[in-house]
Design an enzyme around this catalytic site. Structure first.
Site, PDB file in Angstrom:
ATOM      1  N   HIS A 135     114.050  66.904 116.685  1.00  0.00           N
ATOM      2  CA  HIS A 135     115.039  67.958 116.438  1.00  0.00           C
ATOM      3  C   HIS A 135     116.350  67.721 117.165  1.00  0.00           C
ATOM      4  O   HIS A 135     117.158  68.639 117.290  1.00  0.00           O
ATOM      5  CB  HIS A 135     114.459  69.321 116.828  1.00  0.00           C
ATOM      6  CG  HIS A 135     113.277  69.718 115.998  1.00  0.00           C
ATOM      7  ND1 HIS A 135     112.290  70.571 116.454  1.00  0.00           N
ATOM      8  CD2 HIS A 135     112.922  69.367 114.730  1.00  0.00           C
ATOM      9  CE1 HIS A 135     111.381  70.725 115.500  1.00  0.00           C
ATOM     10  NE2 HIS A 135     111.741  70.005 114.458  1.00  0.00           N
ATOM     11  N   CYS A 194     136.888  69.969 117.845  1.00  0.00           N
ATOM     12  CA  CYS A 194     136.809  68.524 118.038  1.00  0.00           C
ATOM     13  C   CYS A 194     138.157  67.981 118.498  1.00  0.00           C
ATOM     14  O   CYS A 194     139.209  68.301 117.905  1.00  0.00           O
ATOM     15  CB  CYS A 194     136.394  67.864 116.722  1.00  0.00           C
ATOM     16  SG  CYS A 194     136.401  66.053 116.741  1.00  0.00           S
ATOM     17  N   SER A 236     102.578  74.980 118.520  1.00  0.00           N
ATOM     18  CA  SER A 236     101.799  75.822 117.621  1.00  0.00           C
ATOM     19  C   SER A 236     101.756  75.236 116.220  1.00  0.00           C
ATOM     20  O   SER A 236     100.979  75.694 115.383  1.00  0.00           O
ATOM     21  CB  SER A 236     102.394  77.231 117.558  1.00  0.00           C
ATOM     22  OG  SER A 236     103.676  77.183 116.945  1.00  0.00           O
TER      23      SER A 236
END
Length: 301
Positions: A135, A194, A236
């Site tokens: 992730h 940015c 989980s």
């Protein structure tokens, strides 16, 4: 109507019970080729709460979704205010016995790889190498316009300069580094853009509702194919991003072992679920394998 990601799962009553016996985990590691898949539960002993365990953050907090972040300037202001404050605490977290045990298993060539669903970098801080961050990582920031990457520390400095005196007291910290703040505490927090193109900055993490990059998924699938067994630590397995690898391993006839206090969505595919605290369970396994678990290999992030 916008679909919300699956955040919860209710275990059916007929799931096989957990055990307090870590021998199957010890046996699997003793033969090597174990692929580790870790979740938020492995970091709770480092002071970072998980999503779904007892006292998990989902009981009080809905994580930011990709759709909300990209579609609302106010959502981005709220996210960056909370994440900026949370980063101060998150960045101070240190690896615990579970992370150090995984690193020790790797040093003794018992692992074929490590995939983590966490974004905290604690596996690497404990000394694990070649960790696949499924992730992403909170330590990096990406521009959604030009794709430029930058260190999170650099963004933290810019946000400090743009918001002098911003120091509210958070009600808690979440696994994604998001601190619990009210809208009043967020106030008129200033978001920066940015430096290369002025585009929107986003942490280099996969938000809920956002897909894991396909090449990363395929790399993880290849790691499953090359492994002898799969060891799930502190997850989980509620969301498909991790559960798919459990299903893949089981379908290929590879043993799936889980260490998690609560039932998981992958229990039906596992040969065992060890219902013990991760630090204690993995330290016991390491001792039985004659492997020392200490903090000497840990490095500051």
């Amino acid at each position: 109507m916008r679909m919300r990601p699956t955040l919860s799962w209710t275990p059916p009553e007929d799931l096989p019970p957990g055990t307090a016996d870590p021998v199957p985990v010890t046996d699997a590691l003793s033969t090597g080729g174990v692929l580790v898949l870790s979740g938020a539960g492995i970091s709770t002993e480092s002071g970072i709460p998980d999503y779904r365990g007892e006292g998990g953050s989902l009981s009080r907090h809905t994580p930011m979704t990709y759709q909300d972040f990209t579609g609302s300037a106010q959502a981005r202001r709220r996210y960056w205010a909370r994440s900026h404050l949370g980063w101060r605490t998150f960045g101070r977290a240190r690896p615990n016995a579970g992370h150090r045990a995984v690193a020790a298993f790797g040093r003794h060539d018992l692992l074929s790889g490590v995939i983590t669903q966490n974004v905290d970098g604690l596996h690497q801080a404990a000394g694990s190498e070649d960790v696949v961050e499924l992730h992403g990582s909170l330590a990096r920031v990406v521009c959604l316009a030009c794709g430029a990457f930058s260190p999170r520390g650099e963004l933290a400095r810019r946000l400090e300069e743009a918001n002098p005196g911003f120091d509210p007291v958070a009600a808690g910290i979440n696994p994604d580094g998001d601190a619990d703040l009210t809208d009043a505490q967020v106030g008129d927090f200033r978001v920066v853009s940015c430096t290369s193109c002025g585009g929107i900055l986003k942490p280099d993490v996969v938000f809920f509702g956002e897909a894991v990059p396909p090449r990363r998924v395929e790399h993880c699938r290849e790691l499953v194919r090359e492994s002898a067994s799969l060891l799930v630590l502190g997850s989980s397995l509620t969301v498909m991003s991790g559960l798919r690898f459990v299903r893949q391993a089981a379908e290929a006839g590879k043993p799936v072992l889980i260490v998690n206090l609560e039932p998981t969505r992958g229990d039906r595919h596992a040969v065992t679920r060890v219902a013990l605290p991760l630090g204690a369970a993995l330290t016991t396994v390491a001792e039985r394998l004659g492997i020392a678990v200490d903090g000497q290999a840990a490095v500051r992030r």
